[in-house]
Every structure is written in structure tokens, then in C-alpha cells.
Enzyme design. Structure first.
Site, PDB file in Angstrom:
ATOM      1  N   HIS A 100      51.080  36.189  26.003  1.00  0.00           N
ATOM      2  CA  HIS A 100      52.121  37.189  25.794  1.00  0.00           C
ATOM      3  C   HIS A 100      52.732  36.592  24.434  1.00  0.00           C
ATOM      4  O   HIS A 100      53.532  37.345  23.699  1.00  0.00           O
ATOM      5  CB  HIS A 100      52.926  37.281  26.648  1.00  0.00           C
ATOM      6  N   ASP A 143      47.493  35.070  31.528  1.00  0.00           N
ATOM      7  CA  ASP A 143      48.438  34.652  30.381  1.00  0.00           C
ATOM      8  C   ASP A 143      48.140  33.650  29.542  1.00  0.00           C
ATOM      9  O   ASP A 143      48.870  32.703  29.216  1.00  0.00           O
ATOM     10  CB  ASP A 143      49.797  34.636  31.082  1.00  0.00           C
ATOM     11  N   GLY A 148      60.936  30.348  23.821  1.00  0.00           N
ATOM     12  CA  GLY A 148      60.643  29.680  22.924  1.00  0.00           C
ATOM     13  C   GLY A 148      59.533  28.272  23.407  1.00  0.00           C
ATOM     14  O   GLY A 148      58.728  27.757  22.893  1.00  0.00           O
ATOM     15  N   ASN A 149      59.892  28.215  24.810  1.00  0.00           N
ATOM     16  CA  ASN A 149      59.233  27.452  25.423  1.00  0.00           C
ATOM     17  C   ASN A 149      57.650  27.843  25.790  1.00  0.00           C
ATOM     18  O   ASN A 149      56.822  27.181  26.469  1.00  0.00           O
ATOM     19  CB  ASN A 149      60.032  26.746  26.682  1.00  0.00           C
ATOM     20  N   SER A 150      57.545  29.087  25.756  1.00  0.00           N
ATOM     21  CA  SER A 150      56.484  29.788  26.154  1.00  0.00           C
ATOM     22  C   SER A 150      55.190  29.105  25.578  1.00  0.00           C
ATOM     23  O   SER A 150      55.046  29.095  24.443  1.00  0.00           O
ATOM     24  CB  SER A 150      56.715  31.231  25.873  1.00  0.00           C
ATOM     25  N   LEU A 200      35.749  40.656  45.617  1.00  0.00           N
ATOM     26  CA  LEU A 200      35.270  40.705  46.725  1.00  0.00           C
ATOM     27  C   LEU A 200      35.374  42.098  47.233  1.00  0.00           C
ATOM     28  O   LEU A 200      34.357  42.664  48.069  1.00  0.00           O
ATOM     29  CB  LEU A 200      36.007  39.969  47.717  1.00  0.00           C
ATOM     30  N   GLY A 201      36.052  43.046  46.535  1.00  0.00           N
ATOM     31  CA  GLY A 201      36.090  44.442  46.938  1.00  0.00           C
ATOM     32  C   GLY A 201      36.877  44.861  48.252  1.00  0.00           C
ATOM     33  O   GLY A 201      36.312  45.373  49.084  1.00  0.00           O
ATOM     34  N   VAL A 202      38.061  44.141  48.409  1.00  0.00           N
ATOM     35  CA  VAL A 202      39.024  44.404  49.748  1.00  0.00           C
ATOM     36  C   VAL A 202      40.307  44.772  49.128  1.00  0.00           C
ATOM     37  O   VAL A 202      40.611  44.476  48.166  1.00  0.00           O
ATOM     38  CB  VAL A 202      38.776  43.450  50.696  1.00  0.00           C
ATOM     39  N   VAL A 203      41.001  45.492  50.181  1.00  0.00           N
ATOM     40  CA  VAL A 203      42.247  45.586  49.819  1.00  0.00           C
ATOM     41  C   VAL A 203      43.027  44.738  51.094  1.00  0.00           C
ATOM     42  O   VAL A 203      42.551  45.178  52.218  1.00  0.00           O
ATOM     43  CB  VAL A 203      42.800  47.074  50.039  1.00  0.00           C
ATOM     44  N   ILE A 204      43.892  43.997  50.871  1.00  0.00           N
ATOM     45  CA  ILE A 204      44.239  43.051  51.732  1.00  0.00           C
ATOM     46  C   ILE A 204      45.874  43.185  51.909  1.00  0.00           C
ATOM     47  O   ILE A 204      46.596  43.543  51.164  1.00  0.00           O
ATOM     48  CB  ILE A 204      44.034  41.684  51.572  1.00  0.00           C
TER      49      ILE A 204
END
Length: 457
Positions: free
Chosen positions: A99, A129, A200-202, A257-261
Site C-alpha cells: 500500500h 501487503d 510513515g513507519n509503513s 482448498l475450496g471451502v467456506v468455513i
């Protein structure tokens, strides 16, 4: 007499605090200031906070773009972003936050001797990020890299960065927690610290007492916009894996993996026969995905991946994400109260895309839960990829209303039993135990989740 004792005790306490001077002197030469330029925003856009779009309100990425206020009538100059970074190789590779450099037309790196160089963006990974830059230089000072996996809560850590443009500002604190999961951040188990971090630390480094980089400072928790004692860093182990992939392939590949958890709370743990709340409950298995091909089912609770325990459901995405696509993973699960092991071949994370489906209602049946339901039509089953289920057509006063069910919700499982027809739903509902946690799987606007409730006497 008392004053002398106080002086001695204070001196003894100070003697136990670490001396950061050698660390700062050796590490500072490899910490850089990063500024960027980009074209002026369209009229009406806010040039001061372009980093904040789409973030949860309470988690602001704290490194806002520092641009002086321009008087009315004067043209806004190119936007400038201020952040930090650190050199990881003497031939000019630099790590920072995505960012900090996102949408930049020009990236300027200022070295400790105040010389400036234009950097090339090798690649960036918004999911973690992390961004990798390249300077056309050699013989540069570098940081020492440590292992974030060995960090423990209570350890001293130190940050070097450019808050508000003040180059090489040093702040210190302790590790508050590791493996911290934040909203909308599925693939980073953050290091939480109380190190003072400000705009500014980012992108700057987080050091341990051995002078090794263990993290990249990335976010703070704030209600005011300023530092409130909770800062978060990306573990260097994850950042370097991303950097290596960006350097060699130009992109990052993650396991999928293809799941909703969802999390397992106390009620669900009781319902699924677990000793305590733990693991990731599979609320939905995506058709044709690795989980479906590997035999994972709705209602399974994933307790481990390749021997690594899953305490919270948020632990699963970053564990799976670190596995190379097309590799096999050993999943420890609980199914119908029995512990099992599944071998699943992990897939590659697909591009953006989400399936959303809704349904209407028809023929009704009633039950003691306080809902009226109808069976799914063949068209609804096809659009929802369901073999069966019932859709709620009306919610009356009773348990269903108390747990937040709505018309249009689709019920596919009740009390750990698959619901294929309205008659099955009615039969299972009539046999529900009293004063004991019961689970129900509900599909709302295409997204599935398990909920629990109890029927009173």
C-alpha cells in the site's frame, strides 16, 4: 534514606532494560525512506487518504499519504506517499508494503546518506501487503533476516522508520501476541506488538534483540487515527516467501482448498461431539474444488493441516495458502464424532469470483421451530448446486425468530442430518432434543454457515 533506596532500585531496574544502541547503529544503514508520485486525482477525489479505501473502519492502514493542503483555486500537485522499507540484498532489492507503492508512477528511495535513487517495482502482493523493489546499485548495506516463527509473546522488538517524515526514528516495545488474525486478512498471521507506530513507519522493519528483521510494520488498530498501543507486523517468513516468488515468477501462487468455513463455538462443539471449541467447521464445499475431489464434506471439522493444529477457523486459510498448489496435504478432521485423516491434493487459488444465488418459495409445511418451509424446485437445486433442502417461506414467533432465521434462507442440515425434503425436515425437527445444543446449516444468498440453538422444555 528513602531517596537513596529509590535511586538504587531505579538504577537496578534500568540495568535490566536492553541497550538498543548497537542494534540501531548496525541496522539503520539498511533502512530507507520511500516516497512515491502519482498523477493528480480526479476532481472531487480525496488525495490525502487513497490507502484507506475498502478497509474496515476500525483497522485503518495507518500510513496515510502526506500531502499539504492546497489553497482553493490552485492546482493539486502529483500525490506523494511517504513510507519506509529495508534493503535485503546488496544488489538493491528492497522490501516494503504494497500500500506504500500502490498505483505509483514513480518510486523514490532515499538512503541514510540522503542520496536518492529511483526504484523499479519488481512485483507486489495485495493479499499480504508486500512489495518488492529493485535499485540499480551494488554494494549496499543489508539487514539481517531472522525467523518470525521463533518469536514469543513478551520478547523485546524494535522498529526503525520514518513517521511523519522523520527519518530513522526508533521505537521499541514487546511482542504482544503472534498469529493474530485481522478482518479481511486471511493469509497473514500478524505479529501484534505495542511498539509505537505512526504514519510513515509503513513498510519498515521490526527487529528482535539480535538485530534480525522478524516482521514488516503494516497496520495499527485505532479509533482516533493515531497510535493506540496495538500495531501489527507481517511475519518476515511470509514476506520473504512472497518476495522470492515475486523475484523468480513475478507473481505469488497460493494453495486453495475450496471451502467456506466458520469458527466452532461452544454450542457447535457440543453438537459435533468435540471436547472443546476448536477447528474450522466446513459450512460449504465448492463444487469441483480440491476439497470436493478429496472427499471433504459439509459438517466436517478440520482440526489440523499436516500436523499443525487449527485453533480458530482463521488459521486454516494461511496454513493452506503456504502449501504449493498440486501438493498433497494431510487433513485431520472430525466427521460424525469420529476422528479421521483425509489426503487432499491442494489446488491453486483462482482469480476473483464469487457465486451468489437466491431462491423463492412454494409449497408449505409447518413445525415446532416456528417456521414454514417448502421444498426446493429442480431449478433452485441446480442454481444452488444442492441435492436437496428446504427454503423458509415464513418465520413466526419461536426459536427460529430468536436465532435470526429469515424467509429465503435455505436449510440443508439439521441436527447433523441432511435435509432433502420438507417431510424430512419436519420429522427431524419433531425429534430434536430439549436443552441441548443443536446445529443447523443455513444457506443465505449463496453463503453457507452453521448456527446452533437449544429448545427449551
Amino acid at each position: 534514606m528513602f531517596g537513596l533506596v529509590l535511586l538504587v532500585n531505579t538504577a537496578a531496574a534500568n540495568a535490566q532494560l536492553p541497550d538498543f544502541t548497537p542494534l540501531v547503529e548496525s541496522a539503520s544503514p539498511a533502512v530507507v525512506n520511500i516516497s512515491t508520485k502519482q498523477k493528480a486525482p480526479a476532481p472531487g477525489a480525496n488525495p490525502h487518504f487513497p490507502d484507506l479505501e475498502g478497509l474496515p473502519p476500525i483497522f485503518r492502514e495507518f500510513f496515510e499519504r502526506s500531502i499539504p493542503e492546497m489553497p482553493h483555486g490552485r492546482q493539486q500537485p502529483d500525490a506523494q506517499s511517504l513510507g519506509s522499507g529495508f534493503i535485503i540484498s546488496n544488489d538493491g532489492y528492497v522490501l516494503t508494503n504494497n500500500h506504500v507503492v500502490a498505483d505509483a508512477d514513480e518510486i523514490i528511495v532515499r538512503l541514510p546518506d540522503r542520496s536518492e535513487m529511483e526504484a523499479t517495482l519488481v512485483g507486489a502482493d495485495p493479499r499480504t501487503d508486500v512489495a518488492l523493489l529493485k535499485l540499480d546499485a551494488s554494494g549496499l548495506p543489508t539487514v539481517k533476516l531472522g525467523k518470525s516463527s521463533s518469536l514469543k509473546a513478551g520478547e523485546w522488538v524494535l522498529a526503525i522508520g520514518s513517521p511523519f517524515g522523520f527519518d530513522h526514528t526508533v521505537t521499541a516495545g514487546i511482542v504482544s501476541a503472534t498469529g493474530r488474525n485481522l478482518p479481511n486478512e486471511s493469509y497473514v498471521p500478524f505479529i501484534q506488538t505495542d511498539v509505537a507506530i505512526n504514519p510513515g513507519n509503513s513498510g519498515g522493519p521490526l527487529f528482535n534483540l539480535q538485530g534480525e528483521v522478524v516482521g514488516i510494520n503494516s497496520q495499527i488498530f485505532t479509533r482516533s487515527g493515531g497510535f493506540m498501543g496495538l500495531s501489527f507486523a507481517i511475519p518476515i517468513d511470509i514476506a520473504m516467501d512472497v518476495a522470492d516468488q515475486l523475484r523468480t515468477d513475478g507473481k505469488v501462487s497460493r494453495g486453495w482448498l475450496g471451502v467456506v468455513i466458520q469458527d466452532v463455538n461452544r454450542g457447535l462443539a457440543e453438537s459435533f461431539g468435540l471436547e472443546r471449541p476448536a477447528g474450522a467447521l466446513v459450512a460449504q464445499v465448492l463444487d469441483g474444488g480440491p476439497a470436493a475431489k478429496g472427499g471433504l464434506r459439509v459438517g466436517d471439522v478440520i482440526l489440523s493441516v499436516d500436523g499443525s493444529n487449527i485453533d480458530m477457523s482463521a488459521d486454516l486459510p494461511h496454513l493452506i495458502g503456504t502449501i504449493k498448489p498440486d501438493s498433497e496435504a494431510k487433513l485431520g478432521i472430525v466427521r460424525d464424532g469420529d476422528r479421521q485423516t483425509l489426503i487432499v491434493r491442494i489446488g491453486a487459488m483462482p482469480e476473483e469470483g464469487e457465486r451468489v444465488a437466491t431462491s423463492e418459495s412454494a409449497e408449505k409445511s409447518s413445525n415446532r421451530l416456528g417456521v414454514k418451509v417448502s421444498e426446493l424446485t429442480a431449478e433452485q437445486k441446480s442454481s444452488l448446486d444442492l441435492p436437496g433442502g428446504v427454503v423458509i417461506t415464513e418465520v413466526m414467533n419461536g426459536p427460529a425468530a430468536m436465532i435470526g432465521l429469515r424467509p429465503g434462507d435455505v436449510i440443508t442440515h439439521l441436527a447433523n442430518q441432511a435435509i432433502d425434503t420438507a417431510s424430512t425436515f419436519g420429522r427431524v425437527a419433531e425429534q430434536l432434543p430439549k436443552n441441548r445444543s443443536v446445529s443447523m446449516r443455513v444457506l443465505r444468498q449463496g453463503r453457507a454457515s452453521f448456527i446452533t440453538f437449544k429448545l427449551a422444555e
